[in-house]
Structures are given as C-alpha cells and as structure tokens.
Design a protein around this motif. Structure first.
Motif, PDB file in Angstrom:
ATOM      1  N   MET A   1       0.835  -1.170   0.000  1.00 44.77           N
ATOM      2  CA  MET A   1       0.000   0.000   0.000  1.00 44.77           C
ATOM      3  C   MET A   1       0.883   1.237   0.000  1.00 44.77           C
ATOM      4  O   MET A   1       1.956   1.231   0.558  1.00 44.77           O
ATOM      5  CB  MET A   1      -0.889  -0.016   1.246  1.00 44.77           C
ATOM      6  N   ALA A   2       0.405   2.292  -0.583  1.00 46.62           N
ATOM      7  CA  ALA A   2       1.162   3.540  -0.590  1.00 46.62           C
ATOM      8  C   ALA A   2       1.368   4.009   0.835  1.00 46.62           C
ATOM      9  O   ALA A   2       0.439   4.049   1.623  1.00 46.62           O
ATOM     10  CB  ALA A   2       0.404   4.592  -1.393  1.00 46.62           C
ATOM     11  N   THR A   3       2.585   4.327   1.168  1.00 43.27           N
ATOM     12  CA  THR A   3       2.869   4.774   2.515  1.00 43.27           C
ATOM     13  C   THR A   3       2.726   6.273   2.611  1.00 43.27           C
ATOM     14  O   THR A   3       2.869   6.990   1.627  1.00 43.27           O
ATOM     15  CB  THR A   3       4.292   4.379   2.933  1.00 43.27           C
ATOM     16  N   LEU A   4       2.421   6.744   3.809  1.00 45.76           N
ATOM     17  CA  LEU A   4       2.281   8.164   4.035  1.00 45.76           C
ATOM     18  C   LEU A   4       3.611   8.740   4.457  1.00 45.76           C
ATOM     19  O   LEU A   4       4.197   8.318   5.433  1.00 45.76           O
ATOM     20  CB  LEU A   4       1.237   8.433   5.122  1.00 45.76           C
ATOM     21  N   SER A   5       4.106   9.686   3.705  1.00 50.18           N
ATOM     22  CA  SER A   5       5.321  10.391   4.089  1.00 50.18           C
ATOM     23  C   SER A   5       4.895  11.747   4.631  1.00 50.18           C
ATOM     24  O   SER A   5       3.867  11.847   5.264  1.00 50.18           O
ATOM     25  CB  SER A   5       6.242  10.517   2.878  1.00 50.18           C
ATOM     26  N   ALA A  19      -4.894  -1.379  -3.559  1.00 47.35           N
ATOM     27  CA  ALA A  19      -4.142  -2.405  -2.832  1.00 47.35           C
ATOM     28  C   ALA A  19      -5.016  -3.182  -1.851  1.00 47.35           C
ATOM     29  O   ALA A  19      -4.696  -4.314  -1.513  1.00 47.35           O
ATOM     30  CB  ALA A  19      -2.964  -1.772  -2.087  1.00 47.35           C
ATOM     31  N   ILE A  20      -6.122  -2.579  -1.407  1.00 43.72           N
ATOM     32  CA  ILE A  20      -7.005  -3.303  -0.483  1.00 43.72           C
ATOM     33  C   ILE A  20      -8.167  -3.970  -1.218  1.00 43.72           C
ATOM     34  O   ILE A  20      -9.069  -4.518  -0.604  1.00 43.72           O
ATOM     35  CB  ILE A  20      -7.522  -2.423   0.674  1.00 43.72           C
ATOM     36  N   GLY A  21      -8.126  -3.917  -2.557  1.00 45.68           N
ATOM     37  CA  GLY A  21      -9.097  -4.664  -3.341  1.00 45.68           C
ATOM     38  C   GLY A  21     -10.258  -3.872  -3.899  1.00 45.68           C
ATOM     39  O   GLY A  21     -11.185  -4.450  -4.466  1.00 45.68           O
ATOM     40  N   LYS A 155      -3.159  -4.186   7.157  1.00 41.37           N
ATOM     41  CA  LYS A 155      -3.730  -5.521   7.370  1.00 41.37           C
ATOM     42  C   LYS A 155      -4.622  -5.913   6.190  1.00 41.37           C
ATOM     43  O   LYS A 155      -4.535  -7.038   5.680  1.00 41.37           O
ATOM     44  CB  LYS A 155      -4.547  -5.515   8.672  1.00 41.37           C
ATOM     45  N   MET A 156      -5.444  -4.974   5.725  1.00 42.81           N
ATOM     46  CA  MET A 156      -6.325  -5.255   4.589  1.00 42.81           C
ATOM     47  C   MET A 156      -5.532  -5.517   3.316  1.00 42.81           C
ATOM     48  O   MET A 156      -5.884  -6.410   2.534  1.00 42.81           O
ATOM     49  CB  MET A 156      -7.304  -4.091   4.378  1.00 42.81           C
ATOM     50  N   GLU A 157      -4.455  -4.772   3.111  1.00 44.35           N
ATOM     51  CA  GLU A 157      -3.611  -4.985   1.938  1.00 44.35           C
ATOM     52  C   GLU A 157      -2.994  -6.388   1.973  1.00 44.35           C
ATOM     53  O   GLU A 157      -2.972  -7.100   0.969  1.00 44.35           O
ATOM     54  CB  GLU A 157      -2.501  -3.947   1.863  1.00 44.35           C
ATOM     55  N   LYS A 158      -2.514  -6.785   3.142  1.00 39.61           N
ATOM     56  CA  LYS A 158      -1.901  -8.109   3.285  1.00 39.61           C
ATOM     57  C   LYS A 158      -2.930  -9.207   2.996  1.00 39.61           C
ATOM     58  O   LYS A 158      -2.647 -10.159   2.266  1.00 39.61           O
ATOM     59  CB  LYS A 158      -1.333  -8.257   4.699  1.00 39.61           C
ATOM     60  N   GLU A 159      -4.128  -9.063   3.551  1.00 43.55           N
ATOM     61  CA  GLU A 159      -5.189 -10.047   3.312  1.00 43.55           C
ATOM     62  C   GLU A 159      -5.559 -10.105   1.829  1.00 43.55           C
ATOM     63  O   GLU A 159      -5.741 -11.183   1.280  1.00 43.55           O
ATOM     64  CB  GLU A 159      -6.425  -9.707   4.154  1.00 43.55           C
ATOM     65  N   HIS A 160      -5.652  -8.956   1.192  1.00 43.35           N
ATOM     66  CA  HIS A 160      -6.010  -8.912  -0.230  1.00 43.35           C
ATOM     67  C   HIS A 160      -4.917  -9.556  -1.087  1.00 43.35           C
ATOM     68  O   HIS A 160      -5.231 -10.334  -2.006  1.00 43.35           O
ATOM     69  CB  HIS A 160      -6.248  -7.457  -0.687  1.00 43.35           C
TER      70      HIS A 160
END
Length: 166
Positions: A1-5, A19-21, A155-160
């Motif tokens: 997932m895109a990270t927040l900088s 990324a989360i579907g 967590k949602m990205e990993k599950e997806h």
C-alpha cells in the motif's frame, strides 16, 4: 500500500484503495473525495494545488465536527472516547456495532447545522462498515481500533494480496 510520508496525493490514495481490493472507479472517486476534503485544511495559507496534496504533519487540522471525538483537537487518541463508542452504542454485541447501531451513533454525534461534519462522519464510517463488516453485518472493536492505531489498511492490503495468490 502507498505509505504516508510528509505528504500524500491523489495517486497515492488511489493506489492504496486498489491495494485493499477496491475497483478502479471506486478507488479514483474515493481518492479525489478524500484529497479534495483534506488538502486545503492540511495546507493552510498555501496556494491550492491541482494535485490536492495532504500534508500529513498537519492532519489534525482536518478534524471535523460531528465526529466521535476519539481524537482530540491536537490529534491525540482519547481512550475513554473510544470505549464510549461501545459503552453507548454496542447493544446487540458488546464488542461490535451493527449497521443500525452505527447509524444511531452517527445521529448522536451530530452537531447542529454541521452538515459538512455530518457528511464527513457518515462517509468515513459507512466506508469502514462496507469494507470491514463481517458476514453477520458486524463491525468489530478490533477493526475500529485498527483504524485509530493506523494498522487497518496494511492488514487489509496483506489479506487482499494473500487472496490474489490463491
């Protein structure tokens, strides 16, 4: 997932939703809606940018009315307000909210004539409910906690991504 900088923009948020579907259309609409609502609030005194960047370091400035008050005006987590969500509104299951209980919580949190706050709260909570309810229509405490501690979307990205591998 895109990270927040230090800042994030429409493209990062769209990639995050993908990324989360979420589908392309929903991801694009959500990214535009979120960035349009937060960009000017997190960039006070700066000329508007067509990229609608969000300055994460100023995210507390985007706090809206009619919310749960789980974050205070400085952006700090308030545990008693988090517990209050369940103490006051979780009637069917003490560790989860039904769609009806969520709707009642949103009504209870409304400030008079705060239409933009009502819309923001409704949008945030409805999206969370649609994306994260279980098969029985319950939005669980640990899911809501993950929103506030910042771990939900990872967590949602990993599950997806695990589902895509199958």
């Amino acid at each position: 997932m895109a990270t927040l900088s230090s800042s994030t923009n429409h493209d990062n948020n769209q990639k995050g939703f993908r990324a989360i579907g979420c589908g392309y259309l929903l991801s694009s609409a959500a990214a535009i809606f979120i960035n349009a609502g937060l960009s000017s609030k997190t960039r006070p005194g700066k000329f508007p940018s067509p990229l609608l960047p969000i300055e994460v370091k100023n995210i507390q400035k985007a706090k809206h009315g009619s919310d749960s008050s789980v974050y205070d005006s400085e952006g700090r987590f308030v545990p008693s307000k988090f517990e209050e969500i369940f103490r006051k509104h979780a009637r069917t299951h003490p560790e989860a909210l039904t769609s009806y209980e969520l709707r009642e919580m949103l009504k209870a949190n409304r400030e008079p004539k705060d239409y933009s706050g009502w819309l923001a709260s409704f949008s945030e909570w409805k999206a969370l409910y649609v994306l994260c309810k279980d098969s029985n229509g319950l939005l669980h405490r640990e899911t809501i906690q993950a929103v506030y501690d910042g771990s939900l979307f990872e967590k949602m990205e990993k599950e997806h991504s695990q589902k895509k591998k199958k």
